[in-house]
Design an enzyme around this catalytic site. Structure first.
Site, PDB file in Angstrom:
ATOM      1  N   ALA A  66       0.812  -1.209   0.000  1.00 46.43           N
ATOM      2  CA  ALA A  66       0.000   0.000   0.000  1.00 46.43           C
ATOM      3  C   ALA A  66       0.849   1.263   0.000  1.00 46.43           C
ATOM      4  O   ALA A  66       0.442   2.287  -0.575  1.00 46.43           O
ATOM      5  CB  ALA A  66      -0.938   0.005   1.206  1.00 46.43           C
ATOM      6  N   ASN A 123      -6.063   3.288  11.145  1.00 45.13           N
ATOM      7  CA  ASN A 123      -5.319   2.116  11.586  1.00 45.13           C
ATOM      8  C   ASN A 123      -5.052   2.097  13.088  1.00 45.13           C
ATOM      9  O   ASN A 123      -4.807   1.032  13.660  1.00 45.13           O
ATOM     10  CB  ASN A 123      -3.980   2.029  10.844  1.00 45.13           C
ATOM     11  CG  ASN A 123      -3.145   3.286  10.990  1.00 45.13           C
ATOM     12  OD1 ASN A 123      -3.584   4.374  10.618  1.00 45.13           O
ATOM     13  ND2 ASN A 123      -1.950   3.162  11.525  1.00 45.13           N
ATOM     14  N   SER A 128      -3.881  -3.357   0.663  1.00 51.50           N
ATOM     15  CA  SER A 128      -2.720  -4.184   0.980  1.00 51.50           C
ATOM     16  C   SER A 128      -3.164  -5.612   1.265  1.00 51.50           C
ATOM     17  O   SER A 128      -4.125  -5.835   2.001  1.00 51.50           O
ATOM     18  CB  SER A 128      -1.999  -3.611   2.207  1.00 51.50           C
ATOM     19  OG  SER A 128      -0.936  -4.444   2.611  1.00 51.50           O
ATOM     20  N   HIS A 158      -1.661  -8.044   3.027  1.00 53.74           N
ATOM     21  CA  HIS A 158      -1.426  -8.636   4.347  1.00 53.74           C
ATOM     22  C   HIS A 158      -2.337  -8.069   5.433  1.00 53.74           C
ATOM     23  O   HIS A 158      -2.282  -8.522   6.577  1.00 53.74           O
ATOM     24  CB  HIS A 158       0.046  -8.522   4.744  1.00 53.74           C
ATOM     25  CG  HIS A 158       0.490  -7.183   5.236  1.00 53.74           C
ATOM     26  ND1 HIS A 158       0.615  -6.888   6.574  1.00 53.74           N
ATOM     27  CD2 HIS A 158       0.864  -6.073   4.569  1.00 53.74           C
ATOM     28  CE1 HIS A 158       1.058  -5.649   6.707  1.00 53.74           C
ATOM     29  NE2 HIS A 158       1.206  -5.125   5.506  1.00 53.74           N
ATOM     30  N   THR A 184       9.043  -7.252 -12.718  1.00 52.96           N
ATOM     31  CA  THR A 184       8.437  -8.569 -12.854  1.00 52.96           C
ATOM     32  C   THR A 184       7.520  -8.864 -11.686  1.00 52.96           C
ATOM     33  O   THR A 184       7.925  -8.787 -10.525  1.00 52.96           O
ATOM     34  CB  THR A 184       9.526  -9.656 -12.924  1.00 52.96           C
ATOM     35  OG1 THR A 184      10.401  -9.380 -14.027  1.00 52.96           O
ATOM     36  CG2 THR A 184       8.909 -11.034 -13.091  1.00 52.96           C
ATOM     37  N   CYS A 225       4.221   0.975  12.233  1.00 55.30           N
ATOM     38  CA  CYS A 225       5.191   1.770  11.477  1.00 55.30           C
ATOM     39  C   CYS A 225       5.866   2.820  12.346  1.00 55.30           C
ATOM     40  O   CYS A 225       6.946   3.294  12.029  1.00 55.30           O
ATOM     41  CB  CYS A 225       4.503   2.433  10.294  1.00 55.30           C
ATOM     42  SG  CYS A 225       3.838   1.242   9.116  1.00 55.30           S
TER      43      CYS A 225
END
Length: 359
Positions: A72, A140, A185, A187, A223, A305
């Protein structure tokens, strides 16, 4: 270990792990193929990526495309920097991925305030000339659900793009309507780490951040990992299938948690929030000591974070708490794989550690 930190990350769903395994194959199989190669094995890998793209898109509004990213944070950077809008307005309680990127683009970024419940008012003043507005769907740290649909309509009416960080809400509540850009995101919805996505409304132009191979419609070179894409897609599909039962389970956990921590003070609105987030405080609590003494329970003092920064939560300060009160808060997050008995045992440990401090 009793895991109650679902806002930081969610457990990987067994179904997502199973979906990834065929694409982690060794030389005896073709699962390792590059999805951007034109041979048969590459086309098979590319097909798996496109199935995953459709599964993720099913959680998001129609009329847009899904661009896979490394997470994200990259999706948010692509949205903010790639949109090339110079004047920005973001809520005061955004994740650092939004706040720091917005300040990088516009050092004078306008911060939209929140009330004591942690909510941005639908009629909040947005400065004239703003080119992009960013307000998250679910916070969050305190779980508050913002009026993003109303804010998106106002932003678009004034000619601004609207970006919504839907990381905490995707797969749990209805996708934000009216947004131009939505970041998600894997996860945070029981998928693997290392992959996220930016949903881009049809007609919205962005400049790429990563150059080199022209993948993802020219917006994100590099990739792709079929394994990560497959895990993300499977997790998204599972959220859609288990939408109702997941929601009911979280409501039962919320009711129990509120009773188990009835004498703690709740941070943020009780009603206008995702009930898988319980952010609470006790005056005088030494949170570092409590976390140390509750080593069998995984909880946090706020955003993963910002963990270890030593700074009081900018979210708790934005709702009017003093630095001292902001440092007295803990966050419990629960979801699909949390058992009610686990929650009870965690509460016993946390409350015992709190009482031992004599606060």
């Amino acid at each position: 270990m009793i895991y109650l930190d679902y806002q930081a990350t969610t457990p990987l769903a067994p179904e997502a792990r199973e979906a990834m395994l065929p694409w982690l194959g060794g030389p005896e199989g073709a699962g390792f193929a590059n999805p951007h190669s034109s041979h048969r094995a590459g086309r098979g890998a590319a097909a798996a990526v496109e199935v995953a793209r459709e599964q993720v898109a099913a959680l998001l509004p129609p009329g847009g495309r899904v661009i896979f990213t490394s997470g994200a944070t990259e999706a948010i950077n692509l949205a903010i920097v790639g949109s090339a809008r110079e004047r920005l307005a973001v809520s005061a309680i955004e994740h650092a991925a939004v706040l720091d990127t917005a300040r990088f683009v516009d050092p004078g970024v306008a911060l939209l305030p929140v009330d004591a419940g942690g909510l941005v008012a639908a009629d909040v003043a947005i400065p004239e000339g703003t080119g992009l507005v960013a307000v998250m769907q679910v916070n969050n740290e305190i779980g508050t659900i913002q009026p993003v649909e109303a804010l998106a309509a106002r932003a678009r009416a004034m000619g601004a793009l609207f970006l919504c960080d839907a990381v905490q809400g995707a797969g749990k509540i209805v996708a934000p309507e009216g947004a131009d850009l939505i970041a998600v995101s894997a996860h945070k919805m029981y998928g693997p780490k290392g992959i996220g996505a930016l949903w881009v409304r049809d007609g919205v132009d962005l400049a790429p951040l990563v150059h080199g191979g022209g993948q993802e419609g020219g917006l994100r070179s590099g990739t792709l990992s079929p394994a990560l894409c497959a895990g993300f897609g499977a997790a998204a599909a599972l959220c859609k299938t288990w939408w109702e039962s997941d929601g009911q389970h979280v409501e039962r956990l919320w009711t129990k948690a509120r009773a188990l921590f009835a004498d703690w003070t709740l941070n943020g609105s009780e009603e206008q929030r995702w009930h898988g987030n319980l952010n609470i405080r006790r005056a005088g609590l030494d949170v570092a000591r409590l976390l140390s003494e509750c080593r069998s329970v995984a909880i946090s003092a706020g955003s993963a974070c910002a963990s270890g920064s030593g700074r009081p939560s900018h979210v708790l300060r934005a709702i009017g708490l003093s630095d001292k009160d902001a440092r007295n808060a803990i966050r419990l997050g629960f979801g699909r794989y949390t058992g009610e008995e686990e929650l009870e045992r965690a509460a016993v440990a946390i409350n015992a550690a709190e009482r031992a401090q004599g606060v």
